[in-house]
Motif scaffolding. Structure first.
Motif, PDB file in Angstrom:
ATOM      1  N   UNK A   1      37.069  57.702   9.818  1.00  0.00           N
ATOM      2  CA  UNK A   1      36.384  58.681  10.664  1.00  0.00           C
ATOM      3  C   UNK A   1      36.256  58.144  12.084  1.00  0.00           C
ATOM      4  N   UNK A   2      35.883  56.873  12.223  1.00  0.00           N
ATOM      5  CA  UNK A   2      35.727  56.290  13.555  1.00  0.00           C
ATOM      6  C   UNK A   2      37.046  56.303  14.316  1.00  0.00           C
ATOM      7  N   UNK A   3      38.148  55.994  13.635  1.00  0.00           N
ATOM      8  CA  UNK A   3      39.450  56.001  14.289  1.00  0.00           C
ATOM      9  C   UNK A   3      39.780  57.398  14.809  1.00  0.00           C
ATOM     10  N   UNK A   4      39.589  58.408  13.948  1.00  0.00           N
ATOM     11  CA  UNK A   4      39.853  59.789  14.363  1.00  0.00           C
ATOM     12  C   UNK A   4      38.910  60.218  15.469  1.00  0.00           C
ATOM     13  N   UNK A   5      37.686  59.760  15.385  1.00  0.00           N
ATOM     14  CA  UNK A   5      36.643  60.100  16.356  1.00  0.00           C
ATOM     15  C   UNK A   5      37.031  59.598  17.747  1.00  0.00           C
ATOM     16  N   UNK A   6      37.462  58.318  17.843  1.00  0.00           N
ATOM     17  CA  UNK A   6      37.851  57.757  19.138  1.00  0.00           C
ATOM     18  C   UNK A   6      39.169  58.338  19.636  1.00  0.00           C
ATOM     19  N   UNK A   7      40.099  58.629  18.729  1.00  0.00           N
ATOM     20  CA  UNK A   7      41.347  59.256  19.160  1.00  0.00           C
ATOM     21  C   UNK A   7      41.077  60.632  19.765  1.00  0.00           C
ATOM     22  N   UNK A   8      40.187  61.389  19.138  1.00  0.00           N
ATOM     23  CA  UNK A   8      39.818  62.698  19.675  1.00  0.00           C
ATOM     24  C   UNK A   8      39.087  62.547  21.006  1.00  0.00           C
ATOM     25  N   UNK A   9      38.232  61.534  21.103  1.00  0.00           N
ATOM     26  CA  UNK A   9      37.489  61.308  22.345  1.00  0.00           C
ATOM     27  C   UNK A   9      38.433  61.081  23.519  1.00  0.00           C
ATOM     28  N   UNK A  10      39.540  60.385  23.272  1.00  0.00           N
ATOM     29  CA  UNK A  10      40.489  60.115  24.336  1.00  0.00           C
ATOM     30  C   UNK A  10      41.147  61.358  24.892  1.00  0.00           C
ATOM     31  N   UNK A  11      41.046  62.476  24.161  1.00  0.00           N
ATOM     32  CA  UNK A  11      41.641  63.737  24.620  1.00  0.00           C
ATOM     33  C   UNK A  11      40.618  64.689  25.224  1.00  0.00           C
ATOM     34  N   UNK A  12      39.328  64.346  25.164  1.00  0.00           N
ATOM     35  CA  UNK A  12      38.285  65.238  25.670  1.00  0.00           C
ATOM     36  C   UNK A  12      38.218  65.156  27.189  1.00  0.00           C
ATOM     37  N   UNK A  13      38.258  66.307  27.832  1.00  0.00           N
ATOM     38  CA  UNK A  13      38.217  66.379  29.293  1.00  0.00           C
ATOM     39  C   UNK A  13      37.489  67.657  29.688  1.00  0.00           C
ATOM     40  N   UNK A  14      36.285  67.505  30.249  1.00  0.00           N
ATOM     41  CA  UNK A  14      35.504  68.671  30.690  1.00  0.00           C
ATOM     42  C   UNK A  14      35.400  68.711  32.212  1.00  0.00           C
ATOM     43  N   UNK A  15      36.338  68.074  32.889  1.00  0.00           N
ATOM     44  CA  UNK A  15      36.316  68.040  34.352  1.00  0.00           C
ATOM     45  C   UNK A  15      36.221  69.434  34.948  1.00  0.00           C
ATOM     46  N   UNK A  16      36.931  70.373  34.359  1.00  0.00           N
ATOM     47  CA  UNK A  16      36.942  71.729  34.884  1.00  0.00           C
ATOM     48  C   UNK A  16      35.633  72.473  34.720  1.00  0.00           C
ATOM     49  N   UNK A  17      34.709  71.928  33.953  1.00  0.00           N
ATOM     50  CA  UNK A  17      33.434  72.610  33.712  1.00  0.00           C
ATOM     51  C   UNK A  17      32.278  72.042  34.523  1.00  0.00           C
TER      52      UNK A  17
END
Length: 334
Positions: free
Chosen positions: A191-207
């Motif tokens: 879960x932690x591995x998937x969690x950090x991999x997903x985190x690396x794709x999160x980008x809310x700059x536009x918001x």
């Protein structure tokens, strides 16, 4: 030490059970999670003190995000982006009966706080953001962070120990031990591995530009994992934000009074009652400061942890209205 609020449960729109706690009195503050285990975190002395300190002036809400702590561990590992984290927050707020609250975003949850404030502005009173950026991969680029993340697959227990010391900077045996235990029991390695991999794709700059809530951005002056320029850019991008650079070098945040002043009244860094309001221990720290001692030297001389020194310095600066070390010495000692 184990006494703590009961764990309650909320159900998200996609059927995930989220564990949460509510305690204290006053305006609501949701302390949002990174990798968390809210039950184990109460055993960490500094965290427990922070929770209790905040609860004297606010209603504090803690929760575990999906896949961690007291929340459902059996989750879709391909659905750990910002929308999933927003569903967790929505469920907790709705189940707790909170139509509006202030949000404390800490590391990973900074992006969730920004996205929620942009998409549901009527539900956010104020934001307190620490240790994160709108584009999460920027927070994961430092070599030390990459080396630590590589341990997840190799040795989950070693990762937990390293995260508590090298990453979060705990320097006392009790805090380090309990922080490592909180990490170890927060989730599983997959879960932690998937969690950090997903985190690396999160980008809310536009918001970011759509956020209307007043925001307090906090940054440790000696922080190497998140460069101060990242915090400054975030403060500049938010329509109504104030950046406060805190003393110390460890990447943890326990400054209950500063957060409480902002959440309850929008105040930041105003003096309380000058040197006369300092406690005896704060006077000792200030005297060592005037002698030119570093935080580590002060801790060694007074027989306390560096974290404790940093908490005293934050209180001293707030009470004196000082901008930093030299300003505090000038204001009190001439």
């Amino acid at each position: 030490m184990d006494s703590q609020p009961e764990v309650r449960f909320a159900r998200t729109a996609d059927g995930v059970t989220i564990g949460y706690q509510v305690f204290g009195q006053g305006p609501p503050l949701v302390w949002m999670p990174s990798l968390s285990n809210i039950v184990a975190q109460w055993r960490i002395p500094a965290l427990r003190a922070a929770y209790l300190g905040l609860s004297q002036r606010m209603t504090v809400v803690l929760y575990d995000s999906r896949g961690t702590g007291t929340s459902d561990r059996r989750i879709d590992l391909d659905d750990l982006g910002v929308d999933a984290h927003l569903r967790d927050l929505h469920a907790v707020l709705d189940t707790a009966g909170l139509t509006q609250a202030s949000l404390l975003g800490f590391y990973h949850s900074v992006t969730t706080a920004i996205a929620f404030a942009a998409r549901a502005p009527e539900r956010v009173e104020r934001l307190v953001l620490f240790g994160g950026t709108p584009r999460l991969r920027e927070a994961m680029l430092p070599a030390q962070t990459q080396a630590l993340l590589s341990l997840i697959d190799q040795d989950w227990g070693l990762f937990a120990d390293a995260a508590a010391t090298a990453w979060l900077g705990w320097d006392s045996a009790a805090s380090g031990r309990w922080t490592a235990e909180a990490f170890r029991t927060a989730t599983t390695a997959p879960v932690a591995k998937a969690w950090f991999e997903a985190a690396g794709r999160i980008d809310v700059t536009g918001e970011v530009a759509a956020v209307r809530a007043p925001a307090l951005i906090l940054h440790r002056q000696g922080e190497q994992r998140i460069p101060v320029e990242a915090s400054r850019r975030l403060a500049q991008a938010l329509p109504d934000a104030r950046l406060v650079e805190l003393p110390g070098s460890t990447p943890t945040l326990f400054i209950e009074n500063l957060v409480a002043d902002f959440v309850t009244g929008g105040r930041v860094g105003r003096p309380v009652s000058g040197a006369g309001s300092l406690t005896p221990r704060e006077h000792e720290v200030l005297r060592r400061l005037a002698a030119g001692d570093s935080n580590t030297e002060i801790a060694r001389r007074l027989g306390i942890a560096v974290h404790t020194v940093e908490r005293h310095l934050s209180a001293i600066y707030r009470k004196l209205g000082a901008r930093g070390r030299s300003d505090a010495v000038r204001l009190t000692l001439g």
